[in-house]
Design an enzyme around this catalytic site. Structure first.
Site, PDB file in Angstrom:
ATOM      1  N   THR A 159      18.036 -25.281 -24.288  1.00 50.69           N
ATOM      2  CA  THR A 159      18.712 -24.804 -25.498  1.00 50.69           C
ATOM      3  C   THR A 159      19.880 -23.926 -25.088  1.00 50.69           C
ATOM      4  O   THR A 159      19.696 -22.816 -24.591  1.00 50.69           O
ATOM      5  CB  THR A 159      17.755 -24.000 -26.382  1.00 50.69           C
ATOM      6  OG1 THR A 159      16.789 -24.892 -26.926  1.00 50.69           O
ATOM      7  CG2 THR A 159      18.510 -23.346 -27.533  1.00 50.69           C
ATOM      8  N   LYS A 194      20.193 -27.430 -34.021  1.00 59.36           N
ATOM      9  CA  LYS A 194      19.060 -26.573 -33.678  1.00 59.36           C
ATOM     10  C   LYS A 194      19.248 -25.169 -34.249  1.00 59.36           C
ATOM     11  O   LYS A 194      18.304 -24.552 -34.737  1.00 59.36           O
ATOM     12  CB  LYS A 194      18.867 -26.509 -32.156  1.00 59.36           C
ATOM     13  CG  LYS A 194      17.604 -25.750 -31.847  1.00 59.36           C
ATOM     14  CD  LYS A 194      16.960 -25.947 -30.520  1.00 59.36           C
ATOM     15  CE  LYS A 194      15.690 -25.083 -30.532  1.00 59.36           C
ATOM     16  NZ  LYS A 194      15.273 -24.684 -29.202  1.00 59.36           N
ATOM     17  N   LYS A 210      18.839 -13.707 -31.998  1.00 59.87           N
ATOM     18  CA  LYS A 210      20.053 -14.257 -31.374  1.00 59.87           C
ATOM     19  C   LYS A 210      20.468 -15.554 -32.067  1.00 59.87           C
ATOM     20  O   LYS A 210      21.653 -15.773 -32.353  1.00 59.87           O
ATOM     21  CB  LYS A 210      19.789 -14.526 -29.885  1.00 59.87           C
ATOM     22  CG  LYS A 210      20.993 -15.037 -29.115  1.00 59.87           C
ATOM     23  CD  LYS A 210      20.557 -15.733 -27.842  1.00 59.87           C
ATOM     24  CE  LYS A 210      19.775 -16.999 -28.155  1.00 59.87           C
ATOM     25  NZ  LYS A 210      19.234 -17.714 -27.007  1.00 59.87           N
TER      26      LYS A 210
END
Lengths: 307, 307, 307, 307
Positions: free
Chosen positions: B112, B187, B255
């Protein structure tokens, strides 16, 4: 498969079946009563507009011309009215349900009303010597037809136990939550979460579209993982097309958000997400979307059309 | 049942199987590579700490001492690194993956990383003549072990088609989203929705408790209806006990919210719910909960302990 | 009254006056330099478009054709550029200010730039042996003309002391805030508060109108009490008329909100009000109001026009 | 200087001065009545606790033992009560003000009550044939003493004109806003803006401190520019020291935010900033700060103390 349910039917000690009254045969009440009738229960119905009773009578239901006569004739009576005012009128008005109640009988209000109204009705019913259960349902037309409702009940525990077989015919889940008012509170909290979830889903759909991703793919991705909720799969595709066929009116969702925020205020519980979501429902209302489905809240996040 | 999957194994025209490299054997990488090995794939592994390779070697994996040697030896190489910096280093550093790449080979980054890092890595890989696919996964340790991950891919379509059988061994769903960067964006959006959903669920749990309802019952009621999401059933019971065993660290969720808000800013999409939720994650961080599970965001909504 | 200020003029030890350079003669720079000239200072100007220097030359200013020649000729040089890119270019580009700097000289950047850019410019200036002061101003065109600016300075304390008389000619207040970057941070925080105040004022104006009160009366009531701020009196009357003549562009306000939120993130400080306000500026941007005055944020709170 | 005000004293046609009643001599009422007495007005006072009347009697006031007897004896009566309940009781209770009212008399309620209560009191007063004016004040103890209050009046215009000289003795500004309820609404809106401004100021103070800037300097910087508000200068220095001596209790500010949000709901006006600010006041309440000054809302934005 309904045969299994048939087994749950209820007889009292002397061998005769419990007689059931049903007041209010609207979008929700009709299929709920019908499921009771189909299962072989002894059901007596009443509705303000008599014609709505006819299909059920043809299926075997008995009929009485006033709430008072229904409760006088039945052991247990269910009431499914559209709003707090109707619920009060049918229970406590002239020839209302209370007039026919008395010791040994039970009244189950499955309407969605606020805690205050519920306590008022409870007070009148119990003053007659009867038992009271509030039992607002989670679920709309389709679950009502399919006997898949969820009952959030509160009030007299013994009445809850008595009507359990009937709740299980009309629904798939039931909760007993203690004192009257708790059913209404639980329903508000569930709807508060639902309102915020719909608002955040709207943000995701619009953001995906703006960055060049197909929002339909987002709907599908969401449906595969830990945040998958039936509501997203159900509403997402039409939201992408800017269509909002009304299942739960936006103005009702906004009212529930407002009431839930009031509940939170009363116990000093911060709820910043719900407060922000409520503002979006207000924006949607100011755009004239009160009677659209609550998924129309997505419109509140769109820029004005370019001139 | 895995036998069915075995059938999907892949041979190239000359009859020899596609050789697969796997870089990075942490919490996610190890079970992913293991699923490939168990299915009979020809897998060569590498990890910064060599000892993590041993269990896989004992299951039949080959080993090479650098990313460069893995990619030189394999047709297709997967990389699962912990963060953008490691992903860059393993791909483009000294003896990195790029050095072993060339025409006909493929590199699939399942880490990711942000869109910018992904584009950088893609640029280096493609300059060598090879193909590139970004494929961040949705799902954590358990889905990785169970082969139930979701792949959000973007980049070279032909490479996507080539590695489809491997993705289907490691996951249950896969999406091809177009140009590099789109996988990362999708995502972020999913995680943004997840973060807001967790915050609103927290509001509901605390409100139910404050008004005297059992929050465990709320968890159960929610699990029955239209807003039921696996995450709520999974996290709810421990949240009620104020326990937050880390599956997805709160600081990572915060985040992702921040990055998603940045994405929304870049396209002028209002996201007031996510902005409000992000503030709660910041409050939780200031309470020292960065390394707890992201469900610890509920703590941000609790009053301070009385002195 | 300007005579009093004249007394503050500065001479160095050898009896000669400090020579002052001024780079950038836009909306802000021109009136600032003019105030220095009117007070009798020895000013050398430069501007990318030379014609903007002419009015000042006619008032007594000297002229040099490049930033390098200005700084080479002057003891202290002020720079007022439109954005970080221009500030960098004028300071560190070809024939830029740095090339003419050296020990004993000072560079005062009164442009509004982010902390990072300010530190970069500072690094280059100080590498030449000269001193550096960042000094972003609070205030727009009118205060610049009236010598009523506020300077938020940071960097070399001795340079701050040297240029104090000049700051007092151009402004009414000055603050020394320590190391480079602090001036930029202070300005962001002030603008963050300003952005939220404007958003909440907008809510009040619209609410008063909706309930049938004259919003002009609200402007007046506010002007009498504890929440009276000059900005409300200045902007309120035109906001009521839906007019937003640009003094501070909305897109710049939104950028400052975004940067301030980033600053807050970096230190885990929750700022839910500013986060909510930022969303409104984003909505306003999506309505095409980027170049209107930031008071146009009120449009974000209006319902869509009925069709 | 008060001599000028003396000139404003009022005589009716027959040459006798207007007689003034004053009900309620608390923190606000005492100094307000005192200012009337000092200016030479003919004032008759009443208070539930008689001892509070003594200082005024010693200054020349007359005394009556019930609201009824005050209104019977005076042309115009002012009422300054602590809350809606007291305002109702004093006006409409046994031996209340209404009993002594009649044609030609006027009743001016300067208490802060909601629009509903104000309309109820108005109804009873006007049924007696008398005139009514609601006139909630903006300002606290100090402005009351200094004759610097702001009156937000609504109701009978002729009564407003009659009492103008008295309002000008007790205050510095007055607004006539039309029908009864408008004064209450205007005050709520002003307090809504005030509550949001305090919350955003809190964000700025904490952020400045977190990034290493002296929050006292922020207070000073703010005091110089366009967003300078007397409230910031007044409250800022003690907020920096975490001191909140109560001038306006936080619970009252939160109540006003809640009522203002309700007002906004009733007209579908989105107010996301105020909604977010309200949540902070709720957090502060849950921290046990209900009776602190409303500036204690800053505590809601601080992280929990480290354990």
């Amino acid at each position: 498969m309904r045969l299994l349910v048939l087994k749950q039917c209820v007889w009292i000690d002397d061998g005769s079946p419990i007689t059931v009254g049903f007041l209010g045969l609207g979008i929700m009440g009709s299929p709920m009563a019908l499921n009771l009738i189909k299962t072989g229960c002894d059901v007596t119905v009443w509705n303000r507009t008599k014609s709505k009773c006819d299909p059920l009578i043809s299926m075997g239901a008995k009929y009485k011309p006033s709430p008072e006569e229904v409760t006088a004739a039945c052991d247990v009576t269910f009431a499914m009215l559209a709003d707090p005012e109707s619920a009060m009128e049918v229970a406590c008005g002239k020839h209302g349900a209370v007039s026919g109640m008395g010791p040994g009988k039970g009244y189950v209000d499955v309407s969605t009303v606020d805690g205050g109204t519920s306590k008022l009705i409870s007070g009148h019913i119990k003053a007659s010597g009867a038992s009271f259960l509030e039992a607002p349902v989670s679920g709309s037309k389709k679950p009502a037809e399919d006997g898949q409702l969820i009952f959030l009940t509160a009030g007299d525990k013994s009445l809850y136990e008595t009507v359990t077989p009937f709740l299980d015919i009309m629904g798939k889940s039931r909760f007993y939550l203690g004192e009257v008012g708790n059913g209404a509170a639980m329903k508000l909290i569930v709807n508060m979460i639902m309102g915020s979830m719909m608002a955040t889903f709207s943000e995701g759909l619009l953001l995906s579209e703006k960055v060049g991703l197909d929002p339909n793919v987002l709907v599908e991705v969401v449906s595969k993982g830990a945040i998958s909720a039936p509501m997203y799969a159900m509403k997402g595709p039409s939201m992408v097309k800017s269509l909002y066929p009304t299942a739960f009116p936006l103005k009702h969702q906004q009212k529930d958000m407002r009431l839930a925020l009031g509940l939170a205020e009363s116990v000093s519980q911060p709820t910043p997400i719900s407060a922000a979501a409520n503002e979006l429902y207000k924006v949607a209302k100011s755009h004239g979307l009160s009677d659209s489905d609550f998924s129309a809240v997505i419109e509140a996040l769109k820029g004005k059309v370019q001139s």
